[in-house]
Scaffold this active site. Structure first.
Site, PDB file in Angstrom:
ATOM      1  N   GLU A 170       6.926  -1.000   0.241  1.00  0.00           N
ATOM      2  CA  GLU A 170       5.555  -0.996  -0.066  1.00  0.00           C
ATOM      3  C   GLU A 170       4.937   1.158   0.388  1.00  0.00           C
ATOM      4  O   GLU A 170       5.310   1.529   0.982  1.00  0.00           O
ATOM      5  CB  GLU A 170       4.273  -0.753   1.754  1.00  0.00           C
ATOM      6  CG  GLU A 170       3.630  -0.962   2.081  1.00  0.00           C
ATOM      7  CD  GLU A 170       3.384  -1.172   3.657  1.00  0.00           C
ATOM      8  OE1 GLU A 170       3.740  -1.589   4.410  1.00  0.00           O
ATOM      9  OE2 GLU A 170       1.946  -1.157   3.600  1.00  0.00           O
ATOM     10  N   ASP A 199       6.021  -1.342   6.194  1.00  0.00           N
ATOM     11  CA  ASP A 199       5.482  -0.559   7.458  1.00  0.00           C
ATOM     12  C   ASP A 199       5.874  -1.580   8.544  1.00  0.00           C
ATOM     13  O   ASP A 199       5.162  -2.928   8.406  1.00  0.00           O
ATOM     14  CB  ASP A 199       4.058  -0.229   7.558  1.00  0.00           C
ATOM     15  CG  ASP A 199       3.797   1.004   6.749  1.00  0.00           C
ATOM     16  OD1 ASP A 199       4.984   1.424   6.759  1.00  0.00           O
ATOM     17  OD2 ASP A 199       3.142   1.392   6.062  1.00  0.00           O
ATOM     18  N   ASP A 224       3.707  -2.547  10.631  1.00  0.00           N
ATOM     19  CA  ASP A 224       1.978  -2.784  11.147  1.00  0.00           C
ATOM     20  C   ASP A 224       1.638  -3.931  10.802  1.00  0.00           C
ATOM     21  O   ASP A 224       2.180  -4.943  10.762  1.00  0.00           O
ATOM     22  CB  ASP A 224       1.154  -1.511  11.133  1.00  0.00           C
ATOM     23  CG  ASP A 224       1.131  -1.396   9.401  1.00  0.00           C
ATOM     24  OD1 ASP A 224       1.973  -1.736   8.581  1.00  0.00           O
ATOM     25  OD2 ASP A 224       0.293  -0.435   9.246  1.00  0.00           O
ATOM     26  N   ASP A 263      -0.493  -4.297   8.574  1.00  0.00           N
ATOM     27  CA  ASP A 263      -0.329  -4.647   7.029  1.00  0.00           C
ATOM     28  C   ASP A 263       0.805  -4.823   5.596  1.00  0.00           C
ATOM     29  O   ASP A 263       0.723  -5.564   5.102  1.00  0.00           O
ATOM     30  CB  ASP A 263      -1.464  -3.267   6.214  1.00  0.00           C
ATOM     31  CG  ASP A 263      -3.077  -3.583   6.289  1.00  0.00           C
ATOM     32  OD1 ASP A 263      -3.218  -4.550   6.538  1.00  0.00           O
ATOM     33  OD2 ASP A 263      -4.032  -2.788   6.216  1.00  0.00           O
TER      34      ASP A 263
END
Ligand code: 0RA
Length: 652
Positions: free
Chosen positions: A440, A518, A520, A522
């Site tokens: 990403e 990541d 998280d 997103d």
């Protein structure tokens, strides 16, 4: 010995024999829990609740129960209460114990009672409350029946009290409270509100008229009221389809096509609707189980849909100018549908045992759908024309898509020269050791390039969110740069001699395809988008075990020269305690916060990293949650994602 004494002795022997059998049965469940409830992870833990709720649902389907309440208690124990007839409490002559005790201690004992409903069986649910009992350190059953309140307690499936009458009542029903055994559920014993809420919502849609509720005593508002939600559907699947379609395009017909009937003894309920999106969203259920692999009910549905619409289109003359063929897929573009059947003795097949095998069901669904759809088209000519126009559009787009796809593939075949510029390839050409990381963001991609072992690790950065294939027309998918590059980098093509949609893996360039995002919200959204893409367009890669998810650590705990990476909050707390005073904790929000060496050590080095292999089952689950809940990035979905980053937490 007198015959009477002999009789007593015989009974005693039988009694202890049946007791031993009971113990052996429940021992087996404790020895191999995964065989009975699927797994011992988060999924299996929640499965225990479904198991108990299923019994209450059966009671409701038999017409005796209207309310089912589920409570998550403060200590992560669960209470399920219903207002059904109550588990029978009379003494079982042969076994010398109450029916209640038998139901809770004998494997599959539920099946001995003919409840005249479509009980779920065949490996998924339906293993019985006794399994839940075996896997709980504590289980209490309270039955209101015949004016009395009965109660019995258990531990690990073994009674810790006799069945007692503890009071009187003027209502009826069953209440089961259990606490899952942490020595069995070693990963987690923490219930997730949203997982249970989603299932209860689904059950409400699938069983109209039943009132379900979920109360979480672990979460309270300012006034001390626990979090609580009610689930009830008056119109069943009709509302389910409306709910699924809320964020997915605009309907192109006036009303939802709906039927609720019985054909050849098979109850069939179907709701369907066309919208202006480009994807197919058909969900099928057998006895409330989501049949992700489809089966005969789905075949019957598709057959009826294609035949009925084709006939209407032919008769209307709308197809006369069309220069190419129409196929089955074209009839399902923009279709949202839910099919639910109840089958007395379901045969479940397939890899995940979620494919219905009963032949007779195909005809039942076919007949029911042909009839209802035929009527609808007759009575709503405007809608009928809109659907046929949509089908023609789909066929046209499919032809355009083929050209776009073939253009990508021509480039793929010319590999070497044609590799995408963004790909930092590995030097080895030995596919059995080669890996590709889809990373990403450009910046994390840069770090990964520095940190990798370039001999066998390739890096391909992906910019932002990849195209949501849910929302895109097929040819747009093949024109999308990121997707084109993925195909070219992987070296795979679509379409083999036997099957125009099959993936050709002959020229696959890597053994492991690793999604690295990541840790998280997103990041997990992007991972889900990618999984959905692989699931829908390159299923064979998952089936052959090539797809993995990288798991970067969440924390770095430091004291002086000592450093420890942690993947969970629990680990972080343990290490923090171990290090003592002066410990510093760094939280990694993204891959970008690690330097190349750290990223290699924690996430890329085969000797130290944690890779989670994606199975077809958890990819299907990702797709299911995705298509059910995340048609687009509109606010309610966004909120859902934020509350539920768990869907991307896939157990290896
Ligand atoms: C066996 C027989 C009958 C009901 C049940 C079991 C039953 C089990 C559960 C589990 C949770 N809630 C439940 N409610 C009922 C039939 C009882 C009769 O014939 O009266």
């Amino acid at each position: 010995m007198s015959t009477e004494q002999e009789e007593i002795k015989k009974q005693e022997e039988e009694y202890s024999a049946s007791n031993i059998q009971v113990l052996e049965g429940l021992e087996a469940v404790r020895k191999r829990p995964a065989m009975y409830i699927g797994d011992i992870g988060e999924k299996g833990l929640h499965h225990l609740v479904y198991e108990v709720v299923d019994n209450s649902i059966d009671e409701a389907l038999a017409g005796y129960c209207t309310h089912i309440e589920v409570y998550i208690n403060e200590d992560n124990s669960i209470t399920v209460r219903d207002n059904g007839r109550g588990i029978p409490t009379d003494i079982h002559e042969k076994e010398g114990k109450s029916a209640l005790e038998v139901v809770l201690t004998v494997l599959h004992a539920g099946g001995k009672f003919d409840k005249g409903s479509y009980k779920v069986s065949g490996g998924l649910h339906g293993v019985g409350v006794s399994c839940v009992n075996a896997l709980s350190t504590m289980l209490t059953a309270e039955v209101h029946r015949g004016g009395k309140i009965f109660r019995q307690t258990f531990s690990k499936g073994v009674p810790t009290s006799e069945m007692q009458i503890i009071g009187e009542c003027d209502d009826r029903g069953t209440t089961i409270t259990f606490k899952p055994d942490a020595s069995i559920f070693t990963h987690t014993t923490e219930y997730k509100y949203d997982i249970l809420a989603n299932r209860l919502r689904e059950l409400a849609f699938l069983n109209k008229g039943i009132r379900l509720s979920l109360t979480d005593y672990r979460q309270k508002d300012e006034e001390g009221n626990p979090m609580c939600e009610r689930f009830y559907s008056k119109d069943g699947l009709k509302e389910f389809v409306k709910y699924l379609d809320e964020t997915r395009g605009t309907p192109i017909i006036d009303s939802i096509i709906y039927l609720d009937t019985e054909k050849n003894g098979v109850p069939v309920e179907v709701a369907m609707q066309y919208n202006d999106s480009f994807s197919e969203n058909v969900h099928s259920y057998v006895n409330n189980i989501n049949t992700i692999e489809g089966g005969t009910h789905l075949t019957g549905f598709r057959r009826a849909l294609t035949r009925t619409l084709k006939k209407y289109a032919d008769d209307s003359g709308m197809l006369s100018k069309l220069k190419f063929d129409i196929n089955g897929d074209d009839f399902r573009e923009g279709l949202t549908a839910v099919i639910s059947v109840k089958v007395a003795e379901p045969q479940f097949e397939g890899q995940t045992k979620t494919k219905l095998g009963n032949d007779e069901v195909a005809l039942a669904v076919d007949q029911a759908v042909s009839q209802a759809l035929g009527h609808y088209l007759e009575e709503n000519p405007k809608d009928a024309r809109a659907i046929v126009q949509k089908v023609i559009l789909a066929a046209t787009a499919r032809h355009a898509a083929r050209h776009a796809r073939e253009a990508v593939q021509r480039k793929t075949v010319l590999s070497g020269a044609g590799l995408p510029g963004k790909l930092a390839d590995c030097s080895s050409r030995d596919r059995s050791i080669a890996e590709i990381f889809f990373v990403e963001g450009d910046s994390a991609g840069g770090t990964a390039k520095q940190g990798r072992d370039r001999n066998f690790q390739a890096i391909m950065p992906l910019r932002g969110k990849i195209l949501n294939i849910e929302k895109a027309q097929e040819h747009r998918i093949w024109e999308n740069e990121e997707i084109k590059n993925m195909f070219i980098a992987l070296g795979v093509t679509i379409g083999t001699e036997e099957d125009s949609k099959a993936l050709n893996l002959e020229k696959l360039r890597y053994d492991k395809i690793i999604i690295m995002t990541d840790a998280d919200v997103d990041g997990s959204h992007i991972a889900t988008l990618m999984l959905t893409f692989f699931f829908r367009k390159m299923k064979e890669l998952i089936e052959n075990g090539h797809v993995y998810i990288a798991t970067p650590p969440l924390f770095l705990v430091k004291k002086g020269k000592q450093e420890r990476y942690c993947w969970t909050e629990k680990e972080r707390d343990q290490i923090t305690e171990e290090f003592g005073k002066g410990t510093h904790v760094q939280r990694y929000k993204g891959l970008g916060e690690m330097n190349a060496h750290q990223l290699w050590e924690t996430t890329m080095n085969p000797d130290t990293r944690i890779l989670r292999q994606v199975t077809i089952e958890n990819a299907a689950e990702a797709d299911r949650i995705f298509s059910m809940l995340m048609g687009d990035d509109v606010p309610p979905r966004r909120e859902f994602i934020e509350k539920n980053a768990h869907y991307a937490n896939i157990d290896a």
